[in-house]
Design a protein around this motif. Sequence first.
Motif, mmCIF file in Angstrom:
data_model
loop_
_atom_site.group_PDB
_atom_site.id
_atom_site.type_symbol
_atom_site.label_atom_id
_atom_site.label_comp_id
_atom_site.label_asym_id
_atom_site.label_seq_id
_atom_site.Cartn_x
_atom_site.Cartn_y
_atom_site.Cartn_z
ATOM 1 N N THR A 181 42.009 34.971 34.229
ATOM 2 C CA THR A 181 41.449 34.025 33.257
ATOM 3 C C THR A 181 40.988 32.724 33.913
ATOM 4 N N HIS A 184 34.986 38.190 39.930
ATOM 5 C CA HIS A 184 34.810 39.427 39.171
ATOM 6 C C HIS A 184 33.332 39.673 38.880
ATOM 7 N N GLU A 185 32.650 38.645 38.466
ATOM 8 C CA GLU A 185 31.214 38.761 38.168
ATOM 9 C C GLU A 185 30.428 39.200 39.401
ATOM 10 N N ARG A 214 37.246 34.728 37.567
ATOM 11 C CA ARG A 214 36.115 35.098 36.691
ATOM 12 C C ARG A 214 34.829 35.198 37.492
ATOM 13 N N CYS A 244 40.817 43.193 37.006
ATOM 14 C CA CYS A 244 41.053 41.754 36.957
ATOM 15 C C CYS A 244 42.201 41.490 35.989
#
Length: 123
Positions: free
Chosen positions: A9, A17-18, A14, A28
């Motif tokens: 989070t 992960h993208e 984030r 994730c």
Amino acid sequence: MRILLTGGTGFIARNLHEQLSPEHDVTCCGRAALDLLDAPRVLNCVRDGRFDLVIHAATYDAAPKHSTKDPAKVLENNLRMFNSLVYSAQERIILVSPYFVPDDSMLYAITTAAQSGIHVELF
């Protein structure tokens, strides 16, 4: 490549992960999905998931300057999370943290992992 990414989070996770998910199978996890203070659960997750790489981008307290948590407990829990993941690593682990202040147990864990053939990177 199968990647376990902690801190799901948070800002770093984030964005990682993208960037990674188009080319890799990325799991994730945030604290709700995987409590990194629960060492046996972390070990089972890493082994059962058969991850090629663990990227640790989680922290126990992301804003220590403004935290109401006990600073000693924050440090202790961050070190426990690092240790849980290092001892669970199978092939490769990347540790990403601006709060990385290793104690003797963490230095021992990293050294032991590296000497046993696990690829360890620190950022």
